[in-house]
Structures are given as C-alpha cells and as structure tokens.
Design a protein around this motif. Structure first.
Motif: not given
Length: 123
Positions: A37, A39, A43-46, A105-108
């Motif tokens: 990812y 960051h 901005k959001e972590r992508k 996709t989601s870092p969560a």
C-alpha cells in the motif's frame, strides 16, 4: 513475534526505478497473501499491488500497471515491489501488509503491517 521490515525506500528521480523489500518473520509466510500500500499526506492509504501465496497471481492498481512488479520469495520470506518509471505522484509512505487467504483492496482486511518506508520522487 510477527515482524515485517521494509528496507529500500529513498529519494529517486522522476522516471527512475527503485525496489522495495519486505522481510517477514513470525508467521508462515508462504500461507499469506501479501500486498503493498502507499499513503501520501492528506490522502487515503491505497492498494498498489498484491500477490497470492505463489508468484502466479498478482493484482495491480491501474495507476501502476505496466510500471510496477510485485513478486515474492517464499524461501526467504520476502516480498518485493519493483517500481519503474516512477512519477512524482508516487511520493508516499509504502507499507507491506499480509493476511491469510485472499487479497482484498481494503487495508482494513489486513491484520499484519510493516512500519513503512518513505519513497520520494523528485520532479
């Protein structure tokens, strides 16, 4: 103790190349899907790129397709991110992350993270 260590960041010129590494210990690396990812401030972590447990299945963000390559060495518990033709918008903290099972996709959805390494691309 689970550890993900990411040497390899730094300053690179526009259209230059850099390879990041993420060395893993404390869990069965070959059983984990791994992702990179980035960051950037404000901005959001992508998600940048992901790889399943072998080198046959990878996934990339549209913005890096054709320029970045993710790979892994299960013998040495290391995942790599080869970054070519770097652009200034690639300036960010880069983080490796791992999880059992599929990539997301989601870092969560990732429960194991490295401390990050800074990549700065000069224009």
């Amino acid at each position: 103790q689970v550890q993900l260590v990411e040497p390899g960041g730094g300053l690179v010129q526009h259209v230059g190349s850099l390879r990041l590494s993420c060395v893993v210990s404390g869990f069965t690396f070959s059983s984990y899907a791994m992702s990179w990812y980035r960051h950037a401030p404000g901005k959001e972590r992508k998600l940048v790129a992901s790889i399943i447990t072998d080198n046959d299945s990878t996934n990339y963000a549209e913005s890096v397709k054709g320029r970045f390559i993710i790979s892994r060495d299960n013998t040495n518990s290391t995942v790599y991110l080869q970054m070519n033709n770097l652009k200034p918008e690639g300036t960010a903290g880069y983080y490796c992350a791992g999880r059992r099972g599929n990539i997301f996709t989601s870092p969560a959805r990732y429960d194991t993270w490295g401390q990050g390494t800074q990549v700065t691309v000069s224009s």
